[in-house]
Design a protein around this motif. Structure first.
Motif, PDB file in Angstrom:
ATOM      1  N   PRO A   9     -19.751   9.221  36.815  1.00  0.00           N
ATOM      2  CA  PRO A   9     -19.956   7.901  37.427  1.00  0.00           C
ATOM      3  C   PRO A   9     -19.969   6.769  36.400  1.00  0.00           C
ATOM      4  CG  PRO A   9     -22.055   9.036  37.194  1.00  0.00           C
ATOM      5  CD  PRO A   9     -20.982  10.022  36.781  1.00  0.00           C
ATOM      6  N   THR A  10     -19.640   5.594  36.842  1.00  0.00           N
ATOM      7  CA  THR A  10     -19.727   4.390  36.005  1.00  0.00           C
ATOM      8  C   THR A  10     -20.424   3.307  36.825  1.00  0.00           C
ATOM      9  OG1 THR A  10     -17.660   3.439  36.825  1.00  0.00           O
ATOM     10  CG2 THR A  10     -17.494   4.932  34.916  1.00  0.00           C
ATOM     11  N   ALA A  11     -20.701   2.179  36.196  1.00  0.00           N
ATOM     12  CA  ALA A  11     -21.377   1.084  36.899  1.00  0.00           C
ATOM     13  C   ALA A  11     -20.566   0.604  38.101  1.00  0.00           C
ATOM     14  CB  ALA A  11     -21.632  -0.079  35.939  1.00  0.00           C
ATOM     15  N   THR A  12     -19.263   0.840  38.080  1.00  0.00           N
ATOM     16  CA  THR A  12     -18.442   0.382  39.202  1.00  0.00           C
ATOM     17  C   THR A  12     -18.055   1.509  40.159  1.00  0.00           C
ATOM     18  OG1 THR A  12     -16.503   0.620  37.773  1.00  0.00           O
ATOM     19  CG2 THR A  12     -17.442  -1.588  37.978  1.00  0.00           C
ATOM     20  N   ALA A  13     -18.376   2.755  39.814  1.00  0.00           N
ATOM     21  CA  ALA A  13     -18.022   3.897  40.675  1.00  0.00           C
ATOM     22  C   ALA A  13     -19.228   4.815  40.821  1.00  0.00           C
ATOM     23  CB  ALA A  13     -16.833   4.661  40.084  1.00  0.00           C
ATOM     24  N   HIS A  14     -19.972   4.594  41.863  1.00  0.00           N
ATOM     25  CA  HIS A  14     -21.186   5.390  42.080  1.00  0.00           C
ATOM     26  C   HIS A  14     -21.594   5.312  43.554  1.00  0.00           C
ATOM     27  CE1 HIS A  14     -23.593   1.647  42.303  1.00  0.00           C
ATOM     28  NE2 HIS A  14     -22.868   1.217  41.281  1.00  0.00           N
ATOM     29  N   ASN A  15     -22.505   6.206  43.945  1.00  0.00           N
ATOM     30  CA  ASN A  15     -23.093   6.100  45.279  1.00  0.00           C
ATOM     31  C   ASN A  15     -23.927   4.825  45.342  1.00  0.00           C
ATOM     32  OD1 ASN A  15     -22.244   8.716  46.150  1.00  0.00           O
ATOM     33  ND2 ASN A  15     -23.958   9.655  45.057  1.00  0.00           N
ATOM     34  N   GLN A  16     -23.995   4.213  46.499  1.00  0.00           N
ATOM     35  CA  GLN A  16     -24.919   3.091  46.669  1.00  0.00           C
ATOM     36  C   GLN A  16     -26.016   3.573  47.615  1.00  0.00           C
ATOM     37  OE1 GLN A  16     -24.395   0.191  44.877  1.00  0.00           O
ATOM     38  NE2 GLN A  16     -26.485  -0.350  45.510  1.00  0.00           N
ATOM     39  N   TYR A  17     -27.207   3.755  47.066  1.00  0.00           N
ATOM     40  CA  TYR A  17     -28.310   4.328  47.840  1.00  0.00           C
ATOM     41  C   TYR A  17     -29.037   3.277  48.659  1.00  0.00           C
ATOM     42  CZ  TYR A  17     -27.563   8.319  44.734  1.00  0.00           C
ATOM     43  OH  TYR A  17     -27.005   9.360  44.049  1.00  0.00           O
ATOM     44  N   ARG A  18     -29.522   3.698  49.814  1.00  0.00           N
ATOM     45  CA  ARG A  18     -30.266   2.804  50.695  1.00  0.00           C
ATOM     46  C   ARG A  18     -31.745   2.808  50.317  1.00  0.00           C
ATOM     47  NH1 ARG A  18     -31.704  -1.181  54.213  1.00  0.00           N
ATOM     48  NH2 ARG A  18     -32.006  -0.527  56.363  1.00  0.00           N
ATOM     49  N   GLY A  19     -32.288   1.620  50.121  1.00  0.00           N
ATOM     50  CA  GLY A  19     -33.709   1.499  49.846  1.00  0.00           C
ATOM     51  C   GLY A  19     -34.331   0.428  50.709  1.00  0.00           C
TER      52      GLY A  19
END
Ligand code: HEC
Ligand code: HEC
Ligand code: HEC
Ligand code: HEC
Ligand code: HEC
Length: 367
Positions: A214-224
């Motif tokens: 993963p990189t800062a531009t390619a990752h899961n976006q988690y719900r919080g």
């Protein structure tokens, strides 16, 4: 049948290469391919069993949903960035690096270290029983720390004693019915298939390669959630999932919220590390404002933060409901080479030692 699923360390030909199940499009998780590659009607072909176990050996016991593989058997292998099955277990040591972002493990980590093949270190992962992956945790048994008591039996991938699927169902495939053939382009939590990674009701944006490198531009976006009270369940958040078993570490009444002023109960001094708490609630000049680098504030894949809005992948953060501490800011769900399935080696993190990473990604002045 000559067509078999890819399993690490075995002679089985690759499912991926043979074109089964492959839909590497973002957000779309729908299997494709000949039925017989994954299903067997009678677990018999020429009188021999069609089902195989994690090691690739014939298995006379049939699997649920007429499948040739259990959850773990299908999801065992070595990730190389092109595989279209997320591999969460390996039969040889995965590469992990210092924090699991530079090797061949995925976002959830890997069961290798808790499984028999990896030395069966109980504290390195969730001791999942499915497909005889791991034996029961010798220290914790079936009791989740912070929970209300032991589970009915050892952990499973899915269902009542597991994390994935419909948690009211008591079997792996009962809980996961209708997921793998469904179009899950839209993640709105209305069904298991339309939930983040088939975690019922959880929201989030799914990285198409499950965070391989993963990189800062390619990752899961988690719900919080940006909570204001310890009793808020934050349903739909990734931390709420963990709290379904480890509830006291996330929500509850009584001493859970500590003795903070009644006017602002969800604040320092904390009695357990805050989760579903936005770092934007800290003072403008706090150490947390240097997350991702002073003035840069890039998303840090080794210490991920969640957001209220999960419609896009955030490469930088603004401290406005997008810097939410989660359970998996520090842990990985399946397993890691470190105790307490932590992302990094906690024993190497010392105050005043000039170190970096881990806790210091947020506690930027404690190094
Ligand atoms: C026959 C092989 C097979 C079996 C058995 C299987 N899976 Fe999968 N699984 C896949 C493939 C292929 C994918 C990738 C395509 C997709 O996402 O559906 C996948 C994807 C997933 C994903 C990721 C979905 C996403 O949003 O990216 C999860 C979670 C998952 N499986 C869990 C399970 C669980 C839990 C079980 C057991 C109840 C199971 N799988 C059994 C083949 C299998
Ligand atoms: C279905 C219930 C369940 C859910 C959901 C769950 N856990 Fe657990 N967890 C357990 C049980 C049971 C144990 C003790 C047995 C074991 O470690 O396998 C445990 C143990 C742990 C441990 C200690 C491991 C050890 O062996 O010392 C950590 C850390 C942990 N869980 C973190 C998490 C996180 C983070 C999440 C969310 C991603 C989560 N858990 C979700 C049931 C659950
Ligand atoms: C790549 C592997 C794969 C292939 C190919 C595949 N399946 Fe499945 N199928 C699964 C998995 C894994 C499950 C269990 C999880 C679930 O219920 O979604 C499943 C579940 C099912 C179910 C029960 C749940 C539901 O969605 O109705 C049916 C029926 C089914 N498959 C039929 C088929 C048929 C018919 C074919 C061929 C046209 C086929 N499958 C091809 C992997 C596969
Ligand atoms: C800030 C980092 C951090 C966050 C956030 C965090 N943990 Fe932990 N967790 C740790 C560390 C470090 C340990 C090791 C023991 C300790 O220091 O308390 C641990 C230990 C655990 C254990 C094992 C306890 C035992 O008795 O063996 C469980 C279970 C656990 N965490 C679950 C969770 C859950 C669930 C959440 C979210 C509600 C969560 N953690 C959030 C860092 C964190
Ligand atoms: C994702 C960011 C993040 C990570 C990673 C993180 N923390 Fe925290 N931590 C916070 C935030 C935010 C607070 C709450 C600060 C506040 O309320 O002023 C906090 C609070 C704390 C507190 C309580 C402070 C108080 O005033 O009561 C301690 C102690 C702490 N963290 C230690 C750790 C340790 C040790 C680690 C590594 C195992 C760690 N944290 C990792 C963000 C993080």
């Amino acid at each position: 049948m000559g067509i078999r699923l890819s399993l690490a360390g075995t002679v089985l030909a690759s499912l991926v290469c043979l074109g089964i199940c492959i839909l590497p499009m973002p957000g779309v998780a729908k299997v494709t391919g000949q039925c017989a590659q994954c299903h067997t009607m009678h677990n018999s072909q020429g009188g021999d069993p069609m089902a195989v176990d994690i090691a690739g050996n014939p298995q006379s016991t049939p699997n649920e949903t007429l499948l040739r593989y259990g959850c773990v058997a299908c999801h065992t292998g070595t990730n190389d960035g092109t595989n279209n099955i997320p591999y969460v277990n390996s039969t040889t040591a995965p590469t992990y690096g210092t924090d699991g972002t530079t090797g061949n493990t995925l976002a959830g980590g890997n069961f290798y270290w808790v499984a028999a093949a990896g030395g069966a270190s109980d504290a390195m992962g969730h001791n999942v029983a499915s497909d005889s992956l791991a034996t029961q945790d010798a220290t914790l048994g079936n009791t989740p720390p912070g929970g209300t008591g032991p589970l009915a039996s050892q952990l499973t991938c899915a269902g009542t004693t597991g994390c994935h699927g419909d948690r009211s169902q008591d079997s792996d495939f009962g809980a996961m019915s209708g997921t793998h053939h469904a179009d899950d382009t839209i993640i709105d939590g209305t069904s298991v298939a339309r939930s983040y990674r088939f975690l019922n009701g959880v929201l989030g944006l799914e990285d198409p390669d499950w965070e391989y490198l993963p990189t800062a531009t390619a990752h899961n976006q988690y719900r919080g959630f940006d909570r204001t009270s310890d009793t808020e369940l934050a349903a739909g958040s990734i931390s709420n999932l963990c709290a379904q078993c480890h509830n006291d570490f996330h929500n509850g009444s009584g001493n859970v919220g500590g003795t903070a002023p009644a006017a602002n109960p969800f604040s320092s001094p904390w009695v357990r590390h805050p989760t579903d708490f936005d770092m934007g609630n800290t003072a403008a000049g706090s150490e947390y404002r240097n997350y991702g680098g002073a003035g840069v504030n890039a998303y840090v894949v080794s210490a991920p933060v969640a957001s209220v809005d999960v419609s896009t992948v955030l490469s930088t953060v603004t401290f406005n409901d997008d810097t939410i501490v989660t359970c998996i800011s520090c842990h990985r769900a399946h397993g890691t080479p470190y105790p307490d399935l932590l992302r990094w080696d906690y024993s190497l993190i010392s105050a005043g030692g000039g170190g970096s990473g881990g806790c210091f990604e947020c506690h930027t002045t404690k190094n």
